[in-house]
Design a protein around this motif. Structure first.
Motif, PDB file in Angstrom:
ATOM      1  N   TYR A 150      -5.526  13.354  -0.966  1.00 40.13           N
ATOM      2  CA  TYR A 150      -4.737  12.160  -0.764  1.00 40.13           C
ATOM      3  C   TYR A 150      -5.228  11.066  -1.719  1.00 40.13           C
ATOM      4  O   TYR A 150      -6.403  11.063  -2.114  1.00 40.13           O
ATOM      5  CB  TYR A 150      -4.864  11.660   0.674  1.00 40.13           C
ATOM      6  CG  TYR A 150      -4.507  12.696   1.705  1.00 40.13           C
ATOM      7  CD1 TYR A 150      -5.483  13.518   2.249  1.00 40.13           C
ATOM      8  CD2 TYR A 150      -3.184  12.875   2.118  1.00 40.13           C
ATOM      9  CE1 TYR A 150      -5.162  14.491   3.184  1.00 40.13           C
ATOM     10  CE2 TYR A 150      -2.856  13.838   3.054  1.00 40.13           C
ATOM     11  CZ  TYR A 150      -3.848  14.648   3.580  1.00 40.13           C
ATOM     12  OH  TYR A 150      -3.521  15.611   4.500  1.00 40.13           O
TER      13      TYR A 150
ATOM     14  N   TYR B   1      -4.172   0.532  -2.379  1.00 41.07           N
ATOM     15  CA  TYR B   1      -4.029  -0.773  -1.749  1.00 41.07           C
ATOM     16  C   TYR B   1      -3.748  -1.839  -2.810  1.00 41.07           C
ATOM     17  O   TYR B   1      -4.072  -1.658  -3.980  1.00 41.07           O
ATOM     18  CB  TYR B   1      -5.323  -1.159  -1.014  1.00 41.07           C
ATOM     19  CG  TYR B   1      -5.767  -0.208   0.043  1.00 41.07           C
ATOM     20  CD1 TYR B   1      -6.738   0.774  -0.225  1.00 41.07           C
ATOM     21  CD2 TYR B   1      -5.248  -0.266   1.331  1.00 41.07           C
ATOM     22  CE1 TYR B   1      -7.164   1.651   0.757  1.00 41.07           C
ATOM     23  CE2 TYR B   1      -5.673   0.611   2.323  1.00 41.07           C
ATOM     24  CZ  TYR B   1      -6.624   1.568   2.019  1.00 41.07           C
ATOM     25  OH  TYR B   1      -7.047   2.441   2.989  1.00 41.07           O
TER      26      TYR B   1
ATOM     27  N   GLN C  86      -5.047   7.029  -1.399  1.00 38.65           N
ATOM     28  CA  GLN C  86      -4.648   5.809  -0.706  1.00 38.65           C
ATOM     29  C   GLN C  86      -4.765   4.649  -1.686  1.00 38.65           C
ATOM     30  O   GLN C  86      -5.845   4.420  -2.237  1.00 38.65           O
ATOM     31  CB  GLN C  86      -5.526   5.564   0.510  1.00 38.65           C
ATOM     32  CG  GLN C  86      -5.181   4.305   1.280  1.00 38.65           C
ATOM     33  CD  GLN C  86      -3.842   4.387   1.968  1.00 38.65           C
ATOM     34  OE1 GLN C  86      -3.580   5.292   2.742  1.00 38.65           O
ATOM     35  NE2 GLN C  86      -2.977   3.408   1.700  1.00 38.65           N
TER      36      GLN C  86
ATOM     37  N   SER D  58       0.847  -1.199   0.000  1.00 39.18           N
ATOM     38  CA  SER D  58       0.000   0.000   0.000  1.00 39.18           C
ATOM     39  C   SER D  58       0.876   1.241   0.000  1.00 39.18           C
ATOM     40  O   SER D  58       2.039   1.197   0.399  1.00 39.18           O
ATOM     41  CB  SER D  58      -0.897   0.012   1.239  1.00 39.18           C
ATOM     42  OG  SER D  58      -1.734  -1.113   1.273  1.00 39.18           O
TER      43      SER D  58
ATOM     44  N   ARG E   4       0.330   5.847   0.205  1.00 40.05           N
ATOM     45  CA  ARG E   4      -0.544   7.021   0.206  1.00 40.05           C
ATOM     46  C   ARG E   4       0.195   8.196  -0.401  1.00 40.05           C
ATOM     47  O   ARG E   4       1.264   8.591   0.073  1.00 40.05           O
ATOM     48  CB  ARG E   4      -1.010   7.370   1.619  1.00 40.05           C
ATOM     49  CG  ARG E   4      -2.086   8.436   1.610  1.00 40.05           C
ATOM     50  CD  ARG E   4      -2.637   8.744   2.978  1.00 40.05           C
ATOM     51  NE  ARG E   4      -1.806   9.706   3.698  1.00 40.05           N
ATOM     52  CZ  ARG E   4      -2.268  10.525   4.634  1.00 40.05           C
ATOM     53  NH1 ARG E   4      -3.559  10.489   4.961  1.00 40.05           N
ATOM     54  NH2 ARG E   4      -1.457  11.350   5.256  1.00 40.05           N
TER      55      ARG E   4
END
Length: 124
Positions: A80, A84, A82, A17, A19
């Motif tokens: 942002y 995954y 994010q 992951s 960010r």
């Protein structure tokens, strides 16, 4: 004038992951919509996700919405991304864009302000 600056790119292993962060400085009233695009070597820049200032509405590329989440801190004029379960095909330079229009636009030509990008590399 608006200055857009991205950060957070890195080298990660597949399945990991990451960010990304983007801040827009200057005439912040000119950033009603902010978005992420990405560009892999030899490919066109493609839309990833967008978020509006007012209601925080979001829009995603169909192939990415299950793994990517866009969010916004209005007070800091920051967004942002994010990410995954990253895959090697996510390797690209990720760009942040902003525009005074409030619509969640998905094409590069509709955005006025752009950052220099941040590199994301996913190893297999």
């Amino acid at each position: 004038q608006v200055q857009v600056v991205e950060s957070g790119g890195d080298l990660v292993q597949a399945g990991g992951s990451l960010r990304l962060s983007c801040v827009a400085n200057g005439r912040t009233f000119a950033t009603d919509v902010m978005a992420w695009f990405r560009q892999a070597p030899g490919k066109d820049r493609e839309f990833v996700a967008a978020v509006s200032r007012g209601l925080g509405d979001t829009k995603y590329a169909d192939s990415l919405y299950t793994r990517f989440t866009i969010s916004r801190d209005v007070d800091k004029n920051r967004i942002y991304l994010q990410m995954y379960d990253l895959k090697p095909e996510d390797t690209a330079r990720y760009y942040c864009a902003a525009d005074p229009k409030s619509a969640l636009m998905t094409t590069t030509g509709e955005y006025t302000y752009w950052g220099q990008g941040t590199q994301v590399t996913v190893s297999s």
